[in-house]
Design a protein around this motif. Structure first.
Motif, short mmCIF file in Angstrom:
data_model
loop_
_atom_site.label_atom_id
_atom_site.label_comp_id
_atom_site.label_asym_id
_atom_site.label_seq_id
_atom_site.Cartn_x
_atom_site.Cartn_y
_atom_site.Cartn_z
N LEU A 90 4.43 8.98 1.66
CA LEU A 90 3.86 7.63 1.58
C LEU A 90 2.42 7.55 2.07
O LEU A 90 1.74 6.56 1.81
N THR A 91 1.97 8.58 2.77
CA THR A 91 0.65 8.48 3.40
C THR A 91 -0.47 8.31 2.39
O THR A 91 -1.45 7.61 2.66
N ALA A 92 -0.35 8.94 1.21
CA ALA A 92 -1.41 8.80 0.20
C ALA A 92 -1.54 7.35 -0.23
O ALA A 92 -2.65 6.80 -0.31
N TYR A 93 -0.42 6.70 -0.51
CA TYR A 93 -0.43 5.30 -0.96
C TYR A 93 -0.99 4.40 0.13
O TYR A 93 -1.82 3.52 -0.14
N LEU A 94 -0.57 4.62 1.37
CA LEU A 94 -0.98 3.74 2.46
C LEU A 94 -2.45 3.93 2.83
O LEU A 94 -3.14 2.96 3.17
N THR A 95 -2.95 5.17 2.79
CA THR A 95 -4.37 5.38 3.08
C THR A 95 -5.25 4.81 1.98
O THR A 95 -6.36 4.34 2.25
N LYS A 96 -4.77 4.84 0.75
CA LYS A 96 -5.52 4.21 -0.35
C LYS A 96 -5.56 2.69 -0.16
O LYS A 96 -6.57 2.04 -0.46
N MET A 97 -4.48 2.11 0.34
CA MET A 97 -4.39 0.66 0.47
C MET A 97 -5.17 0.16 1.69
O MET A 97 -5.86 -0.85 1.62
N TRP A 98 -5.10 0.86 2.80
CA TRP A 98 -5.72 0.39 4.04
C TRP A 98 -7.01 1.11 4.40
O TRP A 98 -7.78 0.64 5.24
N GLY A 99 -7.25 2.27 3.80
CA GLY A 99 -8.38 3.11 4.21
C GLY A 99 -7.91 4.11 5.26
O GLY A 99 -7.04 3.80 6.09
N THR A 100 -8.50 5.30 5.23
CA THR A 100 -8.05 6.37 6.12
C THR A 100 -8.19 6.00 7.59
O THR A 100 -7.28 6.20 8.40
N ARG A 101 -9.35 5.42 7.97
CA ARG A 101 -9.58 5.12 9.38
C ARG A 101 -8.58 4.10 9.91
O ARG A 101 -7.95 4.32 10.96
N ASN A 102 -8.42 2.98 9.21
CA ASN A 102 -7.51 1.94 9.67
C ASN A 102 -6.07 2.46 9.75
O ASN A 102 -5.35 2.21 10.73
#
Length: 541
Positions: A90-102
């Motif tokens: 899931l990390t790919a989807y979530l980093t795309k949605m929120w941004g890597t830093r956040n």
């Protein structure tokens, strides 16, 4: 620091061997900030991976502290691994949605809070619940590091970044048990979790201040594939549980293991179908269209099996067969970890200077040869007998792991790197889990087979077995045993079982070596790729 993703084609010039990279806004990138931000993520990944190893040496103290049974305390480890596996894709989807830093900062905050909660646990139920939550946040902190290494750094720096990621994987398993034992002895087992507070705060500062690598896309929050999420969770949880507990429960002789296996197969098929047809999949399977990625995933699976499998077999052999103490086992196993840690720069240079296919072939061949040495293991093997095996296996596995990961993503566009990273980390962990389940089954099954073969041979009328039995009977009689013949039979059975166990370890090493040979053969089928390392690379076009 630019807010945009730093694409590799943004490299414009180099001065003093330091690339000048321009972001989407045309401003040059401050590489000090890049390294500080990426360094913070690396420390976070190390902390997440260390937390499974650091607990391993102190399970007895934890069990006593919370009043758990032997079966219950094993869930402290199992639930952490289950949660890690579920969240990784899931990390790919979530980093795309929120941004890597956040995303990363939120994950670290959650990890710190749940670490404190685990450390304060007063019952096994409380610890298992918080340990599961801790595993979710830990799993979220691992894949983004590799994705960042492949997207932020220019091509000629990616292998170096990949080496750093490889170091973290090996270093956590090397120092984890030792660090955990010392913390427990000096303070208490609760500090195994409290130690995450200062480290986590450092990660939050570095990532929050310097890791401004990309921007999120809030529109991805609309149309989340909840059915896909549910199917994936059921699939991964069922599969991981079967792998973790299957051998102890007799595999398909146990009803729960059988039904969970059926559940894993059905939900796995349904999940793949859902991701292929849904307009916004939570786990993109697009990287599998690339042949190198698909073959690289298989080889990453094997490196996970080799990395975790070799680390699994030797401590059991040294403890059960040789009767080594924990300190002696640790000293012997330290060779493997130190070799992988110290050889990482060498491995990176090897991968950088030649065709990736050659690197993979050499790495897997060296690892296979080294592991195959263990097929001739005897009950007298100790530190020096395992020394060559560990050194060669460590170097070979490191070269193979770095080259396989590099090959997997070398021909993928930057837009797929986050998806690829989540899949690579998931497959490596699953490879480790399947490897441990396979090796455990081989040990138990082959021990029984060899025992029957040796016992049958010993029961036939021959001078050797008869003479040994007579000798044991005389020894027992001299020691004043009430039933010398019965005691001699028991001693004979123990000797046979010990020999059968040694032979089963040889079979396990042979199976592990076979996997590496197969991975080496697959390297011949990968496409040659051109990897910009700042110098020509043979074989690419």
């Amino acid at each position: 620091m630019t807010d945009a993703v730093l694409h590799p084609d943004s490299v414009r010039a180099r001065k003093a061997d330091v690339p000048v990279v321009l972001g989407a806004d045309g401003a040059p990138v401050d590489w000090v900030k890049v390294f500080l931000g990426f360094g913070g993520m690396v420390v976070g990944q190390f902390m997440a991976m260390l937390d499974i190893q650091i607990v391993a040496s102190s399970l007895t103290q934890i069990q006593s502290g919370i009043g758990a049974t032997a079966d219950e305390i094993s869930w402290v480890q199992t639930i952490y691994l289950l949660a890690e596996v579920v969240v990784m894709p899931l990390t790919a989807y979530l980093t795309k949605m929120w941004g890597t830093r956040n995303f990363y900062v939120v994950a670290v905050i959650g990890f710190i809070i749940t670490s404190v909660a685990v450390g304060l646990s007063s019952s096994v139920a409380m610890m298992i619940v918080f340990r599961a939550l801790q595993g979710l946040f830990a799993g979220a902190m691992i894949p983004p590091v590799f994705a960042t290494a492949m997207t932020v750094f220019p091509p000629e720096r990616r292998i170096t970044a990949n080496v750093i990621v490889g170091l973290i994987v090996t270093l956590s398993s090397t120092i984890g048990p030792t660090l955990g034992g010392h913390l427990t002895d000096l303070l208490s087992w609760r500090w195994l979790f409290f130690i995450n507070i200062p480290v986590g705060l450092l990660v939050i500062f570095l990532v929050g201040r310097y890791a401004n690598f990309d921007k999120g896309d809030p529109s991805l929050s609309k149309g989340v594939d909840w059915w896909g999420l549910g199917l994936m969770t059921a699939f991964l949880l069922s599969m991981q549980f079967v792998l973790e507990e299957g051998n102890d429960e007799g595999w398909f002789d146990d009803g729960m293991i059988l039904w969970l296996t059926v559940t894993a197969v059905l939900t796995g098929i349904a999940f793949i179908w859902r991701q292929l047809v849904y307009w916004q999949p939570i786990v993109s399977l697009a990287p599998f269209r690339d042949r190198n990625f698909s073959l690289g995933i298989v080889m990453t699976f094997v490196t996970g099996l080799s990395l975790f499998g070799g680390t699994f077999l030797m401590p059991i052999f040294l403890g059960q067969v040789r009767g080594f103490s924990s300190a002696e086992v640790g000293n012997t196993m330290l060779v493997s970890g130190l070799t992988m840690f110290l050889s990482a720069p060498i491995a990176g240079r090897i991968v950088r200077m030649m065709d990736l296919r050659i690197s993979m072939i050499l790495g897997f061949a060296l690892a296979a040869w080294a592991i195959q040495l263990g097929a001739r293991v005897t009950d007298e093997w100790g530190f020096w007998e395992f020394f060559t095996l560990q050194v060669a296996r460590g170097l070979g596995t490191m070269v193979a792991m770095i080259a396989a990961q590099q090959m997997s993503v070398a021909s993928l566009p930057v837009t797929m790197m986050k998806d690829a990273s989540g899949l690579i980390n998931l497959i490596r962990n699953v490879g480790g889990a399947i490897g441990l389940a396979l090796l455990t089954t081989i040990l138990s099954h082959q021990t029984a087979v060899h025992y029957m073969d040796i016992a049958t041979a010993a029961s036939t009328a021959n001078a050797a077995s008869t003479g040994l039995m007579d000798g044991l009977t005389q020894v027992m009689g001299a020691r004043g045993a009430a039933d010398p013949e019965g005691m001699a039979a028991k001693a004979m059975s123990a000797m046979i079982r010990r020999e059968a166990s040694v032979l089963s370890f040889g079979d396990a090493f042979a199976a592990l070596a076979l996997g590496c040979w197969v991975a080496m053969a697959l390297a011949f089928f990968t496409r040659p790729v051109k990897v910009d390392t700042g110098r020509p690379q043979g074989g690419g076009h």
